[in-house]
Design a protein around this motif. Structure first.
Motif, PDB file in Angstrom:
ATOM      1  N   VAL A   1      20.960  51.135  98.340  1.00 22.36           N
ATOM      2  CA  VAL A   1      21.808  50.565  99.394  1.00 22.36           C
ATOM      3  C   VAL A   1      22.699  49.479  98.811  1.00 22.36           C
ATOM      4  O   VAL A   1      23.912  49.434  99.073  1.00 22.36           O
ATOM      5  CB  VAL A   1      20.951  49.996 100.541  1.00 22.36           C
ATOM      6  CG1 VAL A   1      21.820  49.188 101.506  1.00 22.36           C
ATOM      7  CG2 VAL A   1      20.233  51.110 101.288  1.00 22.36           C
TER       8      VAL A   1
ATOM      9  N   ILE B   1      23.361  61.144  99.533  1.00 23.36           N
ATOM     10  CA  ILE B   1      22.611  59.915  99.830  1.00 23.36           C
ATOM     11  C   ILE B   1      23.475  58.958 100.643  1.00 23.36           C
ATOM     12  O   ILE B   1      23.006  58.313 101.594  1.00 23.36           O
ATOM     13  CB  ILE B   1      22.137  59.235  98.526  1.00 23.36           C
ATOM     14  CG1 ILE B   1      20.963  60.000  97.926  1.00 23.36           C
ATOM     15  CG2 ILE B   1      21.753  57.773  98.770  1.00 23.36           C
ATOM     16  CD1 ILE B   1      19.675  59.886  98.734  1.00 23.36           C
TER      17      ILE B   1
ATOM     18  N   LYS C   1      15.296  54.142 103.327  1.00 18.62           N
ATOM     19  CA  LYS C   1      16.373  53.785 102.411  1.00 18.62           C
ATOM     20  C   LYS C   1      15.841  52.977 101.242  1.00 18.62           C
ATOM     21  O   LYS C   1      15.059  52.041 101.430  1.00 18.62           O
ATOM     22  CB  LYS C   1      17.451  52.975 103.143  1.00 18.62           C
ATOM     23  CG  LYS C   1      18.110  53.727 104.292  1.00 18.62           C
ATOM     24  CD  LYS C   1      19.118  52.858 105.016  1.00 18.62           C
ATOM     25  CE  LYS C   1      19.759  53.616 106.187  1.00 18.62           C
ATOM     26  NZ  LYS C   1      20.729  52.790 106.931  1.00 18.62           N
TER      27      LYS C   1
ATOM     28  N   ARG D   1      23.503  60.214 104.111  1.00 19.47           N
ATOM     29  CA  ARG D   1      22.185  60.040 104.747  1.00 19.47           C
ATOM     30  C   ARG D   1      21.973  58.600 105.180  1.00 19.47           C
ATOM     31  O   ARG D   1      21.412  58.327 106.244  1.00 19.47           O
ATOM     32  CB  ARG D   1      21.076  60.448 103.777  1.00 19.47           C
ATOM     33  CG  ARG D   1      20.892  61.958 103.615  1.00 19.47           C
ATOM     34  CD  ARG D   1      19.760  62.252 102.659  1.00 19.47           C
ATOM     35  NE  ARG D   1      18.498  61.719 103.155  1.00 19.47           N
ATOM     36  CZ  ARG D   1      17.428  61.486 102.391  1.00 19.47           C
ATOM     37  NH1 ARG D   1      17.474  61.761 101.090  1.00 19.47           N
ATOM     38  NH2 ARG D   1      16.322  61.019 102.916  1.00 19.47           N
ATOM     39  N   TYR D   2      22.425  57.659 104.351  1.00 18.09           N
ATOM     40  CA  TYR D   2      22.203  56.243 104.639  1.00 18.09           C
ATOM     41  C   TYR D   2      23.184  55.683 105.670  1.00 18.09           C
ATOM     42  O   TYR D   2      22.831  54.792 106.456  1.00 18.09           O
ATOM     43  CB  TYR D   2      22.328  55.426 103.356  1.00 18.09           C
ATOM     44  CG  TYR D   2      21.136  55.539 102.418  1.00 18.09           C
ATOM     45  CD1 TYR D   2      20.101  56.436 102.638  1.00 18.09           C
ATOM     46  CD2 TYR D   2      21.051  54.733 101.284  1.00 18.09           C
ATOM     47  CE1 TYR D   2      19.023  56.534 101.772  1.00 18.09           C
ATOM     48  CE2 TYR D   2      19.974  54.810 100.406  1.00 18.09           C
ATOM     49  CZ  TYR D   2      18.961  55.718 100.658  1.00 18.09           C
ATOM     50  OH  TYR D   2      17.896  55.808  99.792  1.00 18.09           O
TER      51      TYR D   2
END
Length: 213
Positions: free
Chosen positions: A13, A47, A8, A50-51
């Motif tokens: 984030v 994204i 990440k 995915r995170y």
């Protein structure tokens, strides 16, 4: 095959959590769209998934993020240095009002965390509850030094006193919520009425409601 942790980007984030915090606070869980969070955070929707796996995973992470933002700036002496319960409540109220002005999205999200219960399955609701309880568990530890200086009646327990104080703080919290909604740009000077209410509640709490014969 073992699960491989997705690497990440810390900056992404951070942007995702900041965006999620604002949108969840403003729109609550159901009306918030992941694509809007991704757009605000300047990342792809993929994204985000995915995170954080899914929207609910992001919501849980955002609750934790909101709580940590507040805890990172808290001055614990506000609670622990109070000489009695009345001073504790008044100082805590004044301090919380200042924090609420500084962290409007964080407080909105944490205040409304159970307003979204109907959006969750029982299993999801339990996970939200655990996150929220973890964020409030420290409150009891903060007041312990004050409780240790109290001389309570033999028929009164610290747990009972804490529960009553928590009830008073919830009432003050509701009054603060209404004030902030009606005065989004308000400051501490405009909240003197709430402080006076806090003092009044504590006077009744400590003296009781029955008139002496």
């Amino acid at each position: 095959m073992a699960n491989i942790e997705v690497p990440k980007d810390p900056q992404k984030v951070q942007r995702i959590l900041v965006s999620a915090l604002h949108l969840f606070a403003q729109n609550k869980y159901r009306k918030t769209k992941v694509e809007d969070i991704a757009s605000m955070a300047r990342v792809s929707k993929g994204i985000v998934f995915r995170y954080f796996d899914n929207k609910f995973g992001l919501y849980l992470a955002t609750i934790e993020y909101a709580n940590q933002n507040i805890l990172d700036t808290v001055d614990y002496s506000v609670w622990q240095d109070s000489v009695d319960l009345t001073e504790l409540i008044v100082r805590a109220t004044e301090y919380k009002l200042k924090l609420q002005i500084k962290f409007p999205d964080e407080f909105q999200l944490l205040t409304d965390v159970f307003a979204n219960v109907e959006d969750f399955s029982p299993e999801m609701e339990e996970k939200v509850r655990k996150k929220y309880q973890a964020s409030t568990a420290m409150t009891q530890k903060l007041v312990e030094p004050v409780f240790e200086r109290l001389v309570l009646r033999d028929d009164v327990s610290q747990e009972e006193v804490y529960n009553m104080l928590n009830g008073i703080m919830l009432q003050i919290g509701e009054e603060t919520k209404i004030f902030m909604k009606n005065h989004p740009d308000g400051d501490l000077k405009g909240m003197t009425g709430i402080i006076e209410h806090a003092k009044g509640y504590m006077k009744i709490f400590e003296r009781g409601i029955k008139k002496d014969n």
